[in-house]
Design a protein around this motif. Sequence first.
Motif, PDB file in Angstrom:
ATOM      1  N   LYS A 116     -15.447   9.809 -22.412  1.00 22.78           N
ATOM      2  CA  LYS A 116     -14.388   9.197 -21.617  1.00 22.78           C
ATOM      3  C   LYS A 116     -13.974   7.863 -22.217  1.00 22.78           C
ATOM      4  CE  LYS A 116     -13.427   8.024 -16.757  1.00 22.78           C
ATOM      5  NZ  LYS A 116     -13.978   8.045 -15.394  1.00 22.78           N
ATOM      6  N   ALA A 131      -3.876   7.254 -23.130  1.00 22.12           N
ATOM      7  CA  ALA A 131      -3.831   8.593 -22.541  1.00 22.12           C
ATOM      8  C   ALA A 131      -3.443   9.626 -23.582  1.00 22.12           C
ATOM      9  CB  ALA A 131      -2.849   8.615 -21.367  1.00 22.12           C
ATOM     10  N   ASP A 140     -11.718  12.426 -21.481  1.00 21.94           N
ATOM     11  CA  ASP A 140     -11.229  11.942 -20.200  1.00 21.94           C
ATOM     12  C   ASP A 140     -10.702  10.526 -20.378  1.00 21.94           C
ATOM     13  OD1 ASP A 140     -12.002  14.287 -18.936  1.00 21.94           O
ATOM     14  OD2 ASP A 140     -13.970  13.501 -18.357  1.00 21.94           O
ATOM     15  N   CYS A 141      -9.804  10.121 -19.481  1.00 21.52           N
ATOM     16  CA  CYS A 141      -9.172   8.803 -19.615  1.00 21.52           C
ATOM     17  C   CYS A 141      -8.955   8.196 -18.239  1.00 21.52           C
ATOM     18  CB  CYS A 141      -7.827   8.939 -20.336  1.00 21.52           C
ATOM     19  SG  CYS A 141      -6.988   7.380 -20.673  1.00 21.52           S
ATOM     20  N   GLU A 142      -9.318   6.919 -18.100  1.00 23.17           N
ATOM     21  CA  GLU A 142      -9.147   6.184 -16.843  1.00 23.17           C
ATOM     22  C   GLU A 142      -8.482   4.850 -17.157  1.00 23.17           C
ATOM     23  OE1 GLU A 142     -12.526   6.185 -14.119  1.00 23.17           O
ATOM     24  OE2 GLU A 142     -12.303   4.014 -13.893  1.00 23.17           O
ATOM     25  N   HIS A 144      -6.712   1.316 -15.708  1.00 21.34           N
ATOM     26  CA  HIS A 144      -6.585   0.389 -14.588  1.00 21.34           C
ATOM     27  C   HIS A 144      -5.357  -0.493 -14.811  1.00 21.34           C
ATOM     28  CE1 HIS A 144     -10.783   1.047 -12.964  1.00 21.34           C
ATOM     29  NE2 HIS A 144     -10.791   1.708 -14.107  1.00 21.34           N
ATOM     30  N   ARG A 161      -0.075   9.691 -16.189  1.00 22.45           N
ATOM     31  CA  ARG A 161      -0.535  10.818 -15.360  1.00 22.45           C
ATOM     32  C   ARG A 161      -0.173  12.155 -16.006  1.00 22.45           C
ATOM     33  NH1 ARG A 161       1.239   7.478  -9.974  1.00 22.45           N
ATOM     34  NH2 ARG A 161      -0.831   6.615  -9.503  1.00 22.45           N
ATOM     35  N   GLY A 164      -2.611  13.180 -18.485  1.00 21.07           N
ATOM     36  CA  GLY A 164      -3.927  13.534 -17.978  1.00 21.07           C
ATOM     37  C   GLY A 164      -4.813  12.384 -17.586  1.00 21.07           C
ATOM     38  N   ALA A 165      -4.305  11.153 -17.632  1.00 23.93           N
ATOM     39  CA  ALA A 165      -5.129  10.001 -17.285  1.00 23.93           C
ATOM     40  C   ALA A 165      -5.225   9.822 -15.776  1.00 23.93           C
ATOM     41  CB  ALA A 165      -4.553   8.733 -17.903  1.00 23.93           C
ATOM     42  N   ARG A 166      -6.357   9.303 -15.325  1.00 28.43           N
ATOM     43  CA  ARG A 166      -6.515   8.848 -13.947  1.00 28.43           C
ATOM     44  C   ARG A 166      -6.072   7.397 -13.895  1.00 28.43           C
ATOM     45  NH1 ARG A 166     -11.452   6.542 -11.168  1.00 28.43           N
ATOM     46  NH2 ARG A 166     -10.890   6.501  -8.963  1.00 28.43           N
ATOM     47  N   VAL A 167      -5.078   7.084 -13.078  1.00 32.42           N
ATOM     48  CA  VAL A 167      -4.533   5.728 -12.974  1.00 32.42           C
ATOM     49  C   VAL A 167      -5.129   5.052 -11.745  1.00 32.42           C
ATOM     50  CG1 VAL A 167      -2.446   4.344 -12.731  1.00 32.42           C
ATOM     51  CG2 VAL A 167      -2.408   6.430 -14.125  1.00 32.42           C
ATOM     52  N   VAL A 168      -5.729   3.860 -11.949  1.00 33.63           N
ATOM     53  CA  VAL A 168      -6.409   3.134 -10.876  1.00 33.63           C
ATOM     54  C   VAL A 168      -5.678   1.813 -10.643  1.00 33.63           C
ATOM     55  CG1 VAL A 168      -8.584   2.137 -10.097  1.00 33.63           C
ATOM     56  CG2 VAL A 168      -8.603   4.168 -11.575  1.00 33.63           C
TER      57      VAL A 168
END
Length: 415
Positions: A116, A131, A140-142, A144, A161, A164-168
């Motif tokens: 990740k 991303a 995986d990618c997160e 912030h 998004r 495939g990234a999770r955006v926080v």
Amino acid sequence: MPGSTSNHVRRFPDAGGYYGDFGGNHWPPHLKPALQELAAAYEELRSSPAFLDELDSVRTGLQGRPTPVHYLENISKQLGGARIYVKREDLNHTGAHKINHCVGFALLARKMGKRKLIAETGAGQHGVALASAAARFELDCEVHIGAVDVDKVNANVSLMRLLGARVVPAASGQATLKEASDSALRAYTEQHADALYAIGSAIGPHPFPMIVRDFQSVIGQEARAQFLSITGGRLPDHVVACVAGGSNALGMYSGFLDDPEVALHAVEPLGKDARRGQHAATLTFGRPGTLHGTASVVLQEDDGRPAPVRSIASGLAYPGVGPEIAMLCRSGRVSVDTVSDEEAVATFLRIARHEGIIPALESAHALAFAIRLAETRPPTERILVNLSGRGDKDVDFVLAGHGGGSPNGGVRRGL
């Protein structure tokens, strides 16, 4: 090795990760083993032919490198002074220089067995680039991002998004880049066994500033060779880049640090004005301090807390600067100037309407200063600007309420 063409790059940082008085590793003790692991892995891979061959392949295929150097003919003729050239980092895949180090971090993560990537972003360009790199290498990618910036650069959030990234969103404090960095650091603290922190600029504890600079040095290496070819063997008289953390600036400077006849300029965001909280001009108004794990120059309140910052360019709204930039400015090798929001917007519009190029608001700060500089220099001189990103993300924001006004001059002050 990335960056190996420069004697300066080979000298810094020292064994402790310092650039003169700045740098080092000031993260919590329980995270230092993870940083030592990263430093050891990078030291092994940075001179590996197989690693460098794969990096070059990705830069060519995914990124579209090399990016060209381009003469701003119309603007230069209007000014009647020094000629302005731009290094077109906006033509990279995902629209900015950030992908230069993102693909490097993705390769590092895969070689280290990490699954990740975690990072912060301000204008969203780093988030989109990371991303994209994560998708290419099936990681995986997160990402912030400050809650304020989610709306401001919504198109880039959607791209993250999509990739495939999770955006926080980071909603604390001013909810901008500093808070996004705080949030990403907390996430990395919890996940460092399986994740790699792909920091967004040449900031943070050793070895992050060195790694980012080295991956970004492709800008300066290309630009130097291209400029010499275009001008028949002549170097630029001035090299200009916008500065917050310093990744695009160090990438460009790395090609010219060993040439004392080339003046290097760092351009900071003056925001609305010089009052505390109305700008993000760290080198101009800051003082020595520690932020996000490195000793550098920081905009601070009287009690030492990071001061609030403001800039129309989300990627420049940061109360610190990378340690290597701080050293170069303190030594006098790099001079520091500022550009206001109003002048940056006026330049954004001018470049779009007279050159057919839409620069990012971050890059518009560098271009604004270059225009100001060109007006004072003779036609025999040449100015090279790092056009670090494209401004698709900024168009709606600018046209919605920031499309007019006459430019204000910036403040000039040494470190």
